[in-house]
Design a protein around this motif. Structure first.
Motif, PDB file in Angstrom:
ATOM      1  N   UNK A  28      51.232 -18.234  25.873  1.00 19.69           N
ATOM      2  CA  UNK A  28      50.784 -19.593  25.554  1.00 19.69           C
ATOM      3  C   UNK A  28      51.931 -20.503  25.974  1.00 19.69           C
ATOM      4  N   UNK A  29      51.773 -21.161  27.108  1.00 19.65           N
ATOM      5  CA  UNK A  29      52.829 -22.057  27.568  1.00 19.65           C
ATOM      6  C   UNK A  29      52.405 -23.517  27.537  1.00 19.65           C
ATOM      7  N   UNK A  30      51.185 -23.764  27.072  1.00 19.69           N
ATOM      8  CA  UNK A  30      50.707 -25.133  26.937  1.00 19.69           C
ATOM      9  C   UNK A  30      49.670 -25.233  25.845  1.00 19.69           C
ATOM     10  N   UNK A  31      49.695 -26.338  25.131  1.00 19.46           N
ATOM     11  CA  UNK A  31      48.701 -26.632  24.099  1.00 19.46           C
ATOM     12  C   UNK A  31      48.351 -28.103  24.190  1.00 19.46           C
ATOM     13  N   UNK A  32      47.084 -28.386  24.423  1.00 25.49           N
ATOM     14  CA  UNK A  32      46.592 -29.758  24.340  1.00 25.49           C
ATOM     15  C   UNK A  32      45.812 -29.833  23.038  1.00 25.49           C
ATOM     16  N   UNK A  33      46.407 -30.504  22.059  1.00 28.12           N
ATOM     17  CA  UNK A  33      45.822 -30.649  20.725  1.00 28.12           C
ATOM     18  C   UNK A  33      44.852 -31.823  20.738  1.00 28.12           C
ATOM     19  N   UNK A  34      43.581 -31.511  20.926  1.00 26.77           N
ATOM     20  CA  UNK A  34      42.553 -32.533  21.088  1.00 26.77           C
ATOM     21  C   UNK A  34      41.376 -32.341  20.130  1.00 26.77           C
ATOM     22  N   UNK A  37      50.879 -31.222  23.954  1.00 29.47           N
ATOM     23  CA  UNK A  37      50.458 -32.613  24.097  1.00 29.47           C
ATOM     24  C   UNK A  37      49.425 -32.883  23.005  1.00 29.47           C
ATOM     25  N   UNK A  38      49.723 -33.839  22.147  1.00 30.12           N
ATOM     26  CA  UNK A  38      48.820 -34.209  21.056  1.00 30.12           C
ATOM     27  C   UNK A  38      48.064 -35.476  21.428  1.00 30.12           C
ATOM     28  N   UNK A  39      46.807 -35.523  21.024  1.00 30.50           N
ATOM     29  CA  UNK A  39      45.988 -36.690  21.329  1.00 30.50           C
ATOM     30  C   UNK A  39      46.079 -37.713  20.207  1.00 30.50           C
ATOM     31  N   UNK A  40      46.657 -38.834  20.555  1.00 32.36           N
ATOM     32  CA  UNK A  40      46.736 -39.948  19.621  1.00 32.36           C
ATOM     33  C   UNK A  40      45.676 -40.977  19.962  1.00 32.36           C
ATOM     34  N   UNK A  41      45.847 -42.152  19.424  1.00 35.14           N
ATOM     35  CA  UNK A  41      44.945 -43.257  19.702  1.00 35.14           C
ATOM     36  C   UNK A  41      45.648 -44.555  19.339  1.00 35.14           C
ATOM     37  N   UNK A  94      45.187 -40.565  13.249  1.00 37.48           N
ATOM     38  CA  UNK A  94      45.957 -40.680  14.492  1.00 37.48           C
ATOM     39  C   UNK A  94      47.380 -41.167  14.222  1.00 37.48           C
ATOM     40  N   UNK A  95      47.571 -41.932  13.150  1.00 38.34           N
ATOM     41  CA  UNK A  95      48.927 -42.272  12.733  1.00 38.34           C
ATOM     42  C   UNK A  95      49.691 -41.027  12.314  1.00 38.34           C
ATOM     43  N   UNK A  96      49.004 -40.125  11.626  1.00 42.54           N
ATOM     44  CA  UNK A  96      49.625 -38.859  11.230  1.00 42.54           C
ATOM     45  C   UNK A  96      50.002 -38.043  12.457  1.00 42.54           C
ATOM     46  N   UNK A  97      49.122 -38.003  13.452  1.00 38.75           N
ATOM     47  CA  UNK A  97      49.415 -37.251  14.678  1.00 38.75           C
ATOM     48  C   UNK A  97      50.653 -37.826  15.374  1.00 38.75           C
ATOM     49  N   UNK A 126      61.646 -29.095  18.169  1.00 37.74           N
ATOM     50  CA  UNK A 126      61.457 -28.044  19.165  1.00 37.74           C
ATOM     51  C   UNK A 126      62.261 -28.245  20.448  1.00 37.74           C
ATOM     52  N   UNK A 127      62.918 -29.386  20.566  1.00 37.90           N
ATOM     53  CA  UNK A 127      63.716 -29.668  21.768  1.00 37.90           C
ATOM     54  C   UNK A 127      64.760 -28.588  21.997  1.00 37.90           C
ATOM     55  N   UNK A 128      65.419 -28.130  20.933  1.00 34.53           N
ATOM     56  CA  UNK A 128      66.478 -27.129  21.085  1.00 34.53           C
ATOM     57  C   UNK A 128      65.943 -25.789  21.582  1.00 34.53           C
ATOM     58  N   UNK A 129      64.638 -25.570  21.439  1.00 35.04           N
ATOM     59  CA  UNK A 129      64.015 -24.340  21.942  1.00 35.04           C
ATOM     60  C   UNK A 129      63.440 -24.527  23.341  1.00 35.04           C
ATOM     61  N   UNK A 130      63.608 -25.716  23.916  1.00 32.06           N
ATOM     62  CA  UNK A 130      63.104 -25.967  25.266  1.00 32.06           C
ATOM     63  C   UNK A 130      61.610 -26.201  25.319  1.00 32.06           C
ATOM     64  N   UNK A 131      61.015 -26.605  24.194  1.00 31.48           N
ATOM     65  CA  UNK A 131      59.576 -26.887  24.140  1.00 31.48           C
ATOM     66  C   UNK A 131      59.397 -28.395  24.048  1.00 31.48           C
ATOM     67  N   UNK A 132      58.659 -28.947  24.983  1.00 33.20           N
ATOM     68  CA  UNK A 132      58.392 -30.386  25.001  1.00 33.20           C
ATOM     69  C   UNK A 132      57.170 -30.691  24.137  1.00 33.20           C
ATOM     70  N   UNK A 133      57.251 -31.772  23.379  1.00 34.81           N
ATOM     71  CA  UNK A 133      56.114 -32.233  22.581  1.00 34.81           C
ATOM     72  C   UNK A 133      55.933 -33.717  22.844  1.00 34.81           C
ATOM     73  N   UNK A 134      54.746 -34.081  23.299  1.00 35.66           N
ATOM     74  CA  UNK A 134      54.419 -35.471  23.594  1.00 35.66           C
ATOM     75  C   UNK A 134      53.053 -35.805  23.027  1.00 35.66           C
TER      76      UNK A 134
END
Length: 193
Positions: free
Chosen positions: A76-82, A128-132, A148-151, A162-170
């Motif tokens: 699992x190298x990508x997750x789009x939380x939608x 990648x999390x889906x905001x609004x 969406x504020x919570x997200x 997670x930055x220190x583990x080399x995992x990007x979260x946007x």
């Protein structure tokens, strides 16, 4: 990679685009026939995809979605939380059951998937999390706005952690015409992505 809420709308577009770019995609949704059709369509143009028909609102089901990706593609190298649920209601008429369901899908579903993905993601992976933009507050859809504020808050916290583990979260806040937005289905209906 896993794309939740991927049977239609933006989720489908994300899954198809990722597959065209070479990603192996788990198409997750509660709408089984539609999820299977999206996965079949991806395979039809030469991509790699499988469907995972599960509700990420349930912790064990969200864990199973991540396991489905590991079983099908080995990582699992990508997750789009939608995951997405939206309904319109004046504050005084808000239905507690609908409010609870929306929070369980939009907030907890995002959280459950991220928890399980973080356990197996390696450096170079991305969430990648889906905001609004409605997260700042929108009359008549304050439950959705709050979710969406919570997200947004979760995204910032996870990105730092997670930055220190080399995992990007946007997070992204797309502007699109879908059945979940104004002009979609009639407002008395709940909308799922």
């Amino acid at each position: 990679m896993v794309v939740t809420g991927a049977a239609q709308g933006l989720g489908r577009a994300f899954a198809e685009h990722a597959a065209r770019e070479g990603a192996a995609v788990v198409v997750n949704d509660v709408e089984g026939e539609l999820a299977e059709a999206v996965a079949a369509g991806i395979r039809g143009f030469g991509g790699r995809a499988s469907a995972s028909v599960r509700s990420v609102a349930a912790p064990e089901q969200a864990a199973a979605v991540i396991e489905d990706c590991l079983a099908a593609f080995g990582k699992v190298d990508g997750l789009v939380n939608n995951p997405g649920l939206r309904h319109e209601s004046p504050l005084a008429d808000e239905d507690p059951a609908r409010l609870k369901e929306l929070i369980e899908v939009n907030v907890l579903g995002t959280f459950h998937c991220a928890i399980n993905a973080a356990k197996v993601m390696r450096p170079g992976s991305s969430m990648v999390n889906l905001g609004s933009v409605s997260m700042v507050g929108q009359p008549g859809v304050t439950a959705y706005s709050a979710s969406k504020g919570a997200v947004a808050s979760m995204t910032v916290g996870w990105a730092v952690e997670l930055k220190s583990r080399g995992i990007r979260v946007n997070a992204i806040c797309p502007v699109a015409v879908t059945r979940m937005g104004p002009g979609g289905d009639p407002p008395e209906k709940s909308h799922r992505s």
